[in-house]
Design an enzyme around this catalytic site. Structure first.
Site, PDB file in Angstrom:
ATOM      1  N   LYS A 187       4.326   5.235  -2.842  1.00 35.06           N
ATOM      2  CA  LYS A 187       4.623   5.945  -1.598  1.00 35.06           C
ATOM      3  C   LYS A 187       6.132   5.965  -1.361  1.00 35.06           C
ATOM      4  O   LYS A 187       6.723   7.001  -1.098  1.00 35.06           O
ATOM      5  CB  LYS A 187       3.889   5.253  -0.453  1.00 35.06           C
ATOM      6  CG  LYS A 187       4.052   5.909   0.882  1.00 35.06           C
ATOM      7  CD  LYS A 187       3.130   5.259   1.911  1.00 35.06           C
ATOM      8  CE  LYS A 187       3.483   5.704   3.311  1.00 35.06           C
ATOM      9  NZ  LYS A 187       2.635   5.089   4.326  1.00 35.06           N
ATOM     10  N   GLU A 218       7.866  -3.682  -8.658  1.00 38.80           N
ATOM     11  CA  GLU A 218       6.922  -3.739  -9.777  1.00 38.80           C
ATOM     12  C   GLU A 218       6.726  -2.358 -10.402  1.00 38.80           C
ATOM     13  O   GLU A 218       6.780  -2.187 -11.617  1.00 38.80           O
ATOM     14  CB  GLU A 218       5.554  -4.255  -9.301  1.00 38.80           C
ATOM     15  CG  GLU A 218       5.530  -5.710  -8.873  1.00 38.80           C
ATOM     16  CD  GLU A 218       5.835  -5.902  -7.399  1.00 38.80           C
ATOM     17  OE1 GLU A 218       6.544  -5.048  -6.810  1.00 38.80           O
ATOM     18  OE2 GLU A 218       5.381  -6.906  -6.825  1.00 38.80           O
ATOM     19  N   GLY A 268      -0.797   2.887   2.629  1.00 35.68           N
ATOM     20  CA  GLY A 268      -1.065   2.629   1.211  1.00 35.68           C
ATOM     21  C   GLY A 268      -2.524   2.285   0.946  1.00 35.68           C
ATOM     22  O   GLY A 268      -3.166   2.843   0.051  1.00 35.68           O
ATOM     23  N   ARG A 269      -3.072   1.370   1.742  1.00 36.33           N
ATOM     24  CA  ARG A 269      -4.455   0.922   1.484  1.00 36.33           C
ATOM     25  C   ARG A 269      -5.486   1.950   1.917  1.00 36.33           C
ATOM     26  O   ARG A 269      -6.684   1.737   1.746  1.00 36.33           O
ATOM     27  CB  ARG A 269      -4.693  -0.422   2.161  1.00 36.33           C
ATOM     28  CG  ARG A 269      -4.387  -0.442   3.647  1.00 36.33           C
ATOM     29  CD  ARG A 269      -4.339  -1.865   4.164  1.00 36.33           C
ATOM     30  NE  ARG A 269      -3.907  -1.963   5.547  1.00 36.33           N
ATOM     31  CZ  ARG A 269      -2.633  -1.967   5.955  1.00 36.33           C
ATOM     32  NH1 ARG A 269      -1.651  -1.818   5.071  1.00 36.33           N
ATOM     33  NH2 ARG A 269      -2.326  -2.106   7.223  1.00 36.33           N
ATOM     34  N   GLU A 280      -5.256  -6.861   4.700  1.00 37.36           N
ATOM     35  CA  GLU A 280      -3.927  -6.366   5.040  1.00 37.36           C
ATOM     36  C   GLU A 280      -3.982  -5.665   6.400  1.00 37.36           C
ATOM     37  O   GLU A 280      -3.012  -5.660   7.146  1.00 37.36           O
ATOM     38  CB  GLU A 280      -3.448  -5.402   3.958  1.00 37.36           C
ATOM     39  CG  GLU A 280      -1.932  -5.274   3.908  1.00 37.36           C
ATOM     40  CD  GLU A 280      -1.465  -4.549   2.674  1.00 37.36           C
ATOM     41  OE1 GLU A 280      -1.211  -5.220   1.654  1.00 37.36           O
ATOM     42  OE2 GLU A 280      -1.360  -3.316   2.708  1.00 37.36           O
ATOM     43  N   HIS A 331     -25.333 -16.960 -10.016  1.00 41.13           N
ATOM     44  CA  HIS A 331     -25.291 -18.094 -10.935  1.00 41.13           C
ATOM     45  C   HIS A 331     -24.018 -18.905 -10.771  1.00 41.13           C
ATOM     46  O   HIS A 331     -23.698 -19.731 -11.611  1.00 41.13           O
ATOM     47  CB  HIS A 331     -25.430 -17.585 -12.378  1.00 41.13           C
ATOM     48  CG  HIS A 331     -26.730 -16.880 -12.591  1.00 41.13           C
ATOM     49  ND1 HIS A 331     -27.855 -17.513 -13.059  1.00 41.13           N
ATOM     50  CD2 HIS A 331     -27.098 -15.593 -12.313  1.00 41.13           C
ATOM     51  CE1 HIS A 331     -28.856 -16.644 -13.104  1.00 41.13           C
ATOM     52  NE2 HIS A 331     -28.420 -15.476 -12.651  1.00 41.13           N
ATOM     53  N   LYS A 369       8.327  -8.136  -0.324  1.00 43.42           N
ATOM     54  CA  LYS A 369       9.109  -7.193  -1.125  1.00 43.42           C
ATOM     55  C   LYS A 369      10.586  -7.578  -1.120  1.00 43.42           C
ATOM     56  O   LYS A 369      11.301  -7.355  -2.077  1.00 43.42           O
ATOM     57  CB  LYS A 369       8.927  -5.767  -0.599  1.00 43.42           C
ATOM     58  CG  LYS A 369       7.555  -5.171  -0.920  1.00 43.42           C
ATOM     59  CD  LYS A 369       7.486  -3.690  -0.582  1.00 43.42           C
ATOM     60  CE  LYS A 369       6.138  -3.100  -0.960  1.00 43.42           C
ATOM     61  NZ  LYS A 369       6.048  -1.658  -0.823  1.00 43.42           N
TER      62      LYS A 369
END
Ligand code: G6Q
Length: 545
Positions: free
Chosen positions: A208, A214, A270-271, A356, A387, A507
């Site tokens: 964005k 990263e 973003g999410r 978030e 399990h 960040k």
């Protein structure tokens, strides 16, 4: 915006009193008292069926929760979101992921500007591009067709695309390879590209802001990798890189032609962006038609949230019930348990969406909350989890409300195996609700000393969400269900579910430490003694290499 105090409100106090009066009531008692409970406490919307009968709620609980929602202005806030008001108050932004799936012709205004035509313009460009790549018309620098698509992004620019790709693999092009690179750990990039040829590979750089460490680092690694294999000709970049961003200037600086950029807008968090151009990899995998079907699923749930009555409103109910456990029972987590291997990344995706959004400690007015906000969401697909961690849900000391998700039909039928899968889902919700009493354990001939160990108390609440089959439409509806459930929670708590200042801090922080690790001369360290020692230790180890 100032939201009145929550805990001292009459609606909250009524719920607290009601909770005290219900203490000790079991799910077994609730079911015994009402033979219709299992068919009464169900709702449908956007192709999803929600059975919420195995929750520790009565009609009165639900009435009081709806009253709370009304008093907290959930419906007004919902309408304000759909209208395009700037309900993300700390960032002064509209919150309009719902516009991403609005049909052509609908009008949603941001600052007087109808955003729906822009949304469709980008969708059309994405579709034209996807068709070109999928048909082989789009060629790489050396003239070869594209066989590999690597989406580079992180957080909201990664989790949705990864989850959707895995969830919709059944519908995806099997003669193409789709991979996702997010971590700045070089392993991620190296493993994703090691066996691929650059001349057949397309990178989608999703960011964005186009400033995320990263993503930019991995995008530069991708550029070097490509140019190295393609003879260093810069012209290759335009054939092998496209960008998804709101920041045309930075995209241009990176060397990607802005003609190859797909935009979105600051009113998409973003999410909340997997249904924007951030989902370009999804469209390349399942095709434009499939993508539009997914958008229709999102939209169907948006319409349901907007117009279904509070009594029959799936996201509203789920959001309110989770507040009930979070704030009155003190439950700290919610487990999401999809009985569908294709949904293996769904819990991870939901972790970002939920945590978030609602991991906030102050109200919209900036006052510290005196109640618990966002619970921890976690989970794994069933039956695998049965399990491992289910033991704690069945017999541990914590209350963990669970969402079970299942489908009527398998996409890959195999000798009745799907029946075994669904039988496990149903049996688990039954076992969690009703457990196994000492009398039942004794009746199995269990020696007395072993009885307490084998007893399952039950009374563990669950939601069961069922759909016909996992289609793009279902996935869209399912994601929107959780989006609006999260919205409901945030509105009741009076917090900003759409900012993420903690992420911003993360960040910034590393940028200070990076040069301290890399500087040739000993840096002056002014952190705490632990941080200083860790930096020195790393530098010493690197020096010794
Ligand atoms: C999402 C968060 C965060 C964000 C990433 C990537 O809501 O803000 O996860 O999506 O940090 O940001 P960019 O898309 O700007 O690279």
């Amino acid at each position: 915006m100032s939201v009145p105090a929550l805990r001292s409100s009459p609606e909250w106090e009524a719920l607290a009193r009601h909770w005290r009066s219900l203490r000790g009531t079991t799910l077994k008692q609730l079911f015994d008292a009402d033979p219709q409970r299992g068919t009464r406490h169900v709702v449908q919307g956007a192709g999803l069926h929600l059975d919420y009968s195995k929750n520790l709620v009565t009609d009165e609980t639900l009435r009081l929760l709806r009253k709370l929602a009304r008093a907290r202005g959930v419906f007004e806030r919902r309408d304000a979101m759909f209208r395009g008001d700037k309900i993300n108050e700390t960032e002064k932004r509209a919150v309009l992921h719902v516009a991403l799936r609005a049909p052509r012709g609908e009008r949603i205004l941001v600052d007087g500007n109808d955003v729906v035509p822009e949304v469709h313009e980008v969708l059309d460009r994405m579709a034209a591009f996807s068709d070109k790549v999928r048909s082989g018309e789009w060629r790489g620098h050396s003239g070869k067709t594209i066989r590999n698509v690597i989406s580079i992004g992180i957080g909201g620019s990664d989790l949705g695309p990864v989850m959707a790709y895995e969830a919709l693999k059944h519908y995806s092009r099997r003669d193409m390879t789709f991979r996702f690179v997010s971590n700045v750990d070089p392993v991620d990039f190296v493993e994703a590209t090691g066996d691929l040829a650059a001349e057949e590979t397309l990178f989608i750089v999703c960011s964005k802001t186009f400033t995320t460490l990263e993503t930019l680092t991995n995008a530069h690694a991708a550029r070097d990798w490509c140019l190295e294999q393609l003879g260093g000709d810069e012209a290759a970049v335009s054939k092998h890189f496209v960008a998804v961003s709101t920041n045309a200037a930075e995209v241009g600086k990176f060397g990607i032609d802005t003609a190859n950029m797909f935009g979105f807008w600051d009113w998409v968090g973003g999410r909340y962006s997997m249904d924007s151009a951030i989902g370009l990899s999804t469209m390349l995998a399942i095709g434009p038609e499939g993508f539009r079907e997914m958008l229709a699923g999102f939209h169907a749930m948006d319409e349901h949230f907007k117009s279904a009555s509070p009594e029959r409103n799936l996201p509203l109910l789920m959001g309110l019930v989770s507040i009930w456990y979070n704030d009155f029972f003190g439950a700290q987590t919610v487990a999401v348990l999809p009985y569908a291997q294709y949904l293996k990344r769904f819990p991870a995706y939901l972790q970002q969406l939920t945590m978030e959004s609602n991991g906030k400690h102050v109200t919209l007015a900036g006052e510290r909350v005196d109640y618990a906000t966002g619970p921890i969401y976690w989970g794994e697909p069933g039956t695998n989890g049965q399990h491992s961690f289910y033991q704690l849900i069945h017999q541990g000391t914590r209350l963990i409300p669970c969402d079970f998700i299942g489908f009527m039909h398998s996409l890959t039928p195999l000798h009745g195996q799907h029946d075994l899968l669904v039988a496990n889902l149903i049996a688990q919700t039954e076992a969690l609700a009703f457990g196994k009493t000492p009398a039942q354990v004794r009746a199995e001939g269990t020696p007395e000393w072993l009885v307490p160990h084998r007893v399952c108390e039950g009374n563990r609440p669950t939601n069961t969400i069922l759909a016909e089959r996992l289609t793009p439409h279902t996935l869209g509806a399912l994601v929107a269900l959780y989006e609006h459930s999260v919205f409901t929670q945030g509105a009741v708590w009076g917090i900003d579910s759409f900012d993420q200042w903690g992420v911003e801090l993360g960040k910034q922080l590393a940028n200070k430490v990076i040069p301290q690790l890399q500087d040739a001369k000993e840096p002056k360290l002014e952190h705490d003694s632990s941080t200083n020692a860790l930096i020195r230790r790393y530098r010493a180890a690197r020096g010794a290499n």
